[in-house]
Design an enzyme around this catalytic site. Structure first.
Site, PDB file in Angstrom:
ATOM      1  N   ASP A 258       0.900  -1.356   0.348  1.00  8.08           N
ATOM      2  CA  ASP A 258       0.452  -0.368  -0.026  1.00  8.08           C
ATOM      3  C   ASP A 258       0.982   1.177   0.349  1.00  8.08           C
ATOM      4  O   ASP A 258       1.097   2.731  -0.692  1.00  8.08           O
ATOM      5  CB  ASP A 258      -0.923  -0.402   0.984  1.00  8.08           C
ATOM      6  CG  ASP A 258      -2.159   0.930   1.046  1.00  8.08           C
ATOM      7  OD1 ASP A 258      -2.889   1.415   1.984  1.00  8.08           O
ATOM      8  OD2 ASP A 258      -2.269   1.027  -0.219  1.00  8.08           O
ATOM      9  N   ASP A 386      -9.145  -0.581   4.059  1.00  7.41           N
ATOM     10  CA  ASP A 386      -9.046  -0.565   4.922  1.00  7.41           C
ATOM     11  C   ASP A 386      -9.428  -0.469   6.110  1.00  7.41           C
ATOM     12  O   ASP A 386      -9.169  -1.619   7.230  1.00  7.41           O
ATOM     13  CB  ASP A 386      -8.689   0.768   5.277  1.00  7.41           C
ATOM     14  CG  ASP A 386      -7.537   1.552   4.227  1.00  7.41           C
ATOM     15  OD1 ASP A 386      -7.748   3.168   3.521  1.00  7.41           O
ATOM     16  OD2 ASP A 386      -6.453   0.828   3.962  1.00  7.41           O
TER      17      ASP A 386
END
Lengths: 468, 265
Positions: A258, A386
């Site tokens: 990420d 997330d």
């Protein structure tokens, strides 16, 4: 790096962006034009955005500097509110996942593994287990990288239909199939007698309303609730089907990915966001959790049809923060509207952001349509990926930790603090940031430390009834 | 054992904390953030203390029960000292944040005062400390079992709950006193707070002789409460004024709402 408010579509992991409708956004037709527009409106703090548009930009430099300070102050003042606006849904998702893990034994039972993680962890030696889990994690991450690149390529070559089809199929799967399984397991746990007809009716209603809310329009709270529920369902699937060491490795590697994908210049997610910015489009609202909806100002004195449409939109999106004024800003961010809807709106009313005609039209509105630039309308966006990975971490902690609730709580606090720090960085840097790395790092550190160090200590203390 | 015991114990242990959080913290975002960050700091201190204890246990002879007992007491003392050290670190951080917030605010004052932050940070330490001490016990109380069947005290659960409540309140009071002492640089106050924390922790070593541990701990809680009240600026006079103030304000509100020019003008 240009500022952006666009958000990432990647299903596996998302990104945190801030939704400032003015100075800090630039997702309109023309970046520079927008910035000029923004600066002009920022010159008068409390004046309605509409009214500053057409007026001569005669205000001077000192006002601009003062405005920048005020921007910063408003940013940080309302920053706390945004943090809470994200704490609540993240907490809710984690609570749902932990509650399910603790009560429904289906999600902690080993029933095989996904095809993405073909190597088993039931091996004789520790070394073999470690090797298998590394291979599993590597396969999973490569799958994710391939899918991200595929998405970027599809987006670049404007294959919107394919992307939308893909998103619709995945949300159909989640809303119907996975929730059916979840409901079935909950009924089994509580020994509730149920017939197929009732279940079909419930799942049908749940699924259809979910599809409408997520992909089209719906009350904000309902859309948020659905996004939380599908994140929780996805997290539960991961918790069930990922073996232990693989899960921890995947969490670690995906936060590194990420970080790389969002911040590196050639990262796929960054390229996606930049492409979206160039085309002045927003990305895939169905995969982003947004804390506020934006409204359309009652724009069209000139266009009665658009006026009708604007008022229709305002009835849909009543779930706005408490101190909404009557006419809202035509904020550039779409807060969850789909691509088609936005294009429709653009066709009817014209792009709202910065055309002189729209500004003139709004200026012609009667003076009681004062839209004070209400900073509390600004929202924050967090990708669903997330939510999913935070919940996977906390869920795995509650499922497998020997310290049990202590470990779960420690991971929970760690993730919230990571989110808080990420939002602080967001307020400082004002660009899209990855939301996974800090939280997952804290979460992993706290998990292993609490499970191995704190739990024996607290256990001994509780045994003797010592308090510290 | 069962749900009744669970809810009773949870109410005793966390009732005051929950009330305080709901009434004073939950509505303000900044306070919630201070609360969560305080919990984080306490957790880090506990982690370090556990690390110290863990290393000491692994370096020592596992079979020697007396040694292990001694190491546990040592670990508890280290933990108390580390908690207070991290409270100080949190004070430093909040002070800096306070100055930062004041700088960027419209009227030069930060939206939250250092005193409020002292209270919320104390409360956060108390809540997370209480939760970590008692949550596993609470969860066990839902299930079946007989308390003290092997000869231990049958009052284990209820005394744990009361101790937790005392601990939560104590941490809150210590937070207020500690921050005030750091602000005004009264180091004897700081020392006294650390000493009372050590004393409280030490008194729990007398468990299960509950008369010797619970009663003094509650007395200490009361004293700390009074001290914190005085430190925060309270006094008997204030209490009276607060109780009588209410009526005065109401009448003033009535006058203005009647849209009349106040007679005093």
């Amino acid at each position: 790096m240009t500022e952006l408010s666009a958000h990432l579509p990647q299903f596996q992991h998302g990104q945190l962006t801030e939704n400032f409708p003015d100075n800090h956004l630039s997702n309109t037709n023309d970046n520079s034009e927008r910035r000029r527009h923004d600066n002009s409106e920022r010159r008068r703090n409390d004046n309605p955005e509409s009214e500053t548009n057409g007026q001569p930009q005669s205000n001077t430099q000192q006002v601009v500097e003062q405005d920048e300070e005020e921007d910063e102050e408003l940013t940080l003042k309302y920053g706390a509110k945004h943090v809470i606006m994200l704490f609540v849904p993240v907490t809710l998702c984690m609570v749902v996942v932990v509650a399910t893990i603790k009560s429904v034994s289906f999600y902690t039972r080993k029933d095989g593994q996904l095809i993405y993680t073909p190597f088993t962890e039931e091996t004789e030696t520790v070394g073999q287990r470690a090797l298998n889990s590394i291979l599993n994690a590597a396969i999973m991450i490569s799958v994710i990288i391939v899918m991200t690149i595929l998405l970027v390529v599809l987006y670049k070559y404007r294959c919107y239909k394919v992307i939308h089809g893909w998103l619709i199929i995945s949300s159909l799967l989640l809303l119907f199939f996975f929730s059916f399984i979840y409901l079935g397991e909950v009924f089994k746990t509580y020994n509730v007698a149920m017939d197929y007809i009732t279940v079909a009716l419930m799942i049908w209603n749940f699924g259809v309303v979910g599809m409408i809310c997520i992909h089209w329009k719906g009350p904000l709270r309902l859309q948020q609730a659905y996004l939380i529920m599908i994140s929780a369902l996805m997290a539960l699937v991961f918790i069930k089907y990922l073996p232990e060491w693989t899960a921890w490795l995947i969490l670690a590697v995906i936060s590194v990915y990420d970080l790389v994908a969002v911040l590196c210049p050639k990262g796929p997610l960054r390229m996606l966001v930049e492409t979206a910015q160039e085309r002045n489009e927003t990305l895939f609202p169905a995969l982003i959790y947004s804390s506020t909806m934006i409204w359309l100002v009652n724009m069209a004195e000139e266009d009665p049809e658009a006026q009708r449409k604007a008022s229709k939109n305002s009835t849909y999106h009543k779930q706005a923060p408490a101190n909404q004024t009557q006419n809202e800003d035509a904020e550039a961010d779409d807060g969850g509207f789909s691509q088609e809807w936005q294009q429709q709106r653009d066709n009817r009313i014209g792009p709202i952001e910065s055309t002189p005609e729209s500004r003139a039209a709004v200026q012609a509105l009667p003076s009681n349509s004062q839209t004070s630039e209400d900073p509390e309308e600004r929202g924050v966006k967090l990708g669903l990926g997330d939510f999913i990975f935070y919940s996977v971490l906390v869920g795995k902690a509650s499922a497998t930790a020997s310290g049990d609730w202590n470990t779960t709580l420690a991971c929970f606090v760690a993730i919230l603090i990571g989110l808080c720090l990420t939002l602080l960085l967001l307020a400082i840097f004002k660009k899209a940031l990855p939301a996974l790395p800090i939280s997952i790092t804290f979460g992993l550190v706290f998990y292993f430390a609490t499970d191995n160090l704190v739990q024996p200590f607290m256990d001994q203390l509780a045994f003797h009834q010592f308090y510290i | 054992m069962g749900a009744a015991v669970f809810f009773g114990l949870a109410g005793i242990a966390f009732g005051p904390a929950l009330a305080l959080v709901l009434l004073t913290v939950a509505a303000e975002p900044l306070r919630v953030i201070v609360l969560v960050a305080g919990a984080f700091f306490w957790l880090v201190s506990l982690l370090l203390a556990s690390l110290v204890w863990f290393i000491s246990v692994h370096l020592s002879d596992r079979e020697d029960a007396k040694l292990q007992y001694g190491l546990l007491i040592f670990g508890a003392a280290v933990s108390v000292l580390l908690q207070e050290a991290f409270r100080f670190a949190y004070f430093k951080l909040l002070k800096k944040a306070d100055e930062g917030l004041a700088l960027i605010s419209e009227d030069g004052r930060s939206p939250i005062s250092l005193r409020q932050m002292a209270y919320v940070s104390g409360l956060s330490f108390g809540i997370i400390s209480g939760v970590f001490s008692v949550i596993n016990i609470l969860v066990d109380s839902i299930g079946p079992g007989v308390v003290g069947i092997h000869g231990d005290s049958p009052y284990y659960f209820i005394t744990s709950a009361f101790l937790t409540m005392a601990l939560v309140l104590l941490h809150t009071f210590w937070g207020v006193i500690f921050f005030d002492a750091c602000e005004k640089r009264r180091y004897w106050c700081l020392g006294l707070v650390v000493a009372t924390h050590l004393l409280t922790s030490g008194l729990t070593f007398l468990n299960p002789w509950y008369e010797a541990s619970l009663v003094p701990i509650f007395l200490i809680t009361l004293c700390m409460g009074l001290w914190a009240f005085v430190t925060a600026g309270g006094s008997f006079h204030n209490i009276l004024k607060c109780l009588s103030c209410k009526q005065e304000d109401d009448s003033r509100v009535m006058m203005y709402s009647a849209l009349q020019v106040p007679l005093e003008d």
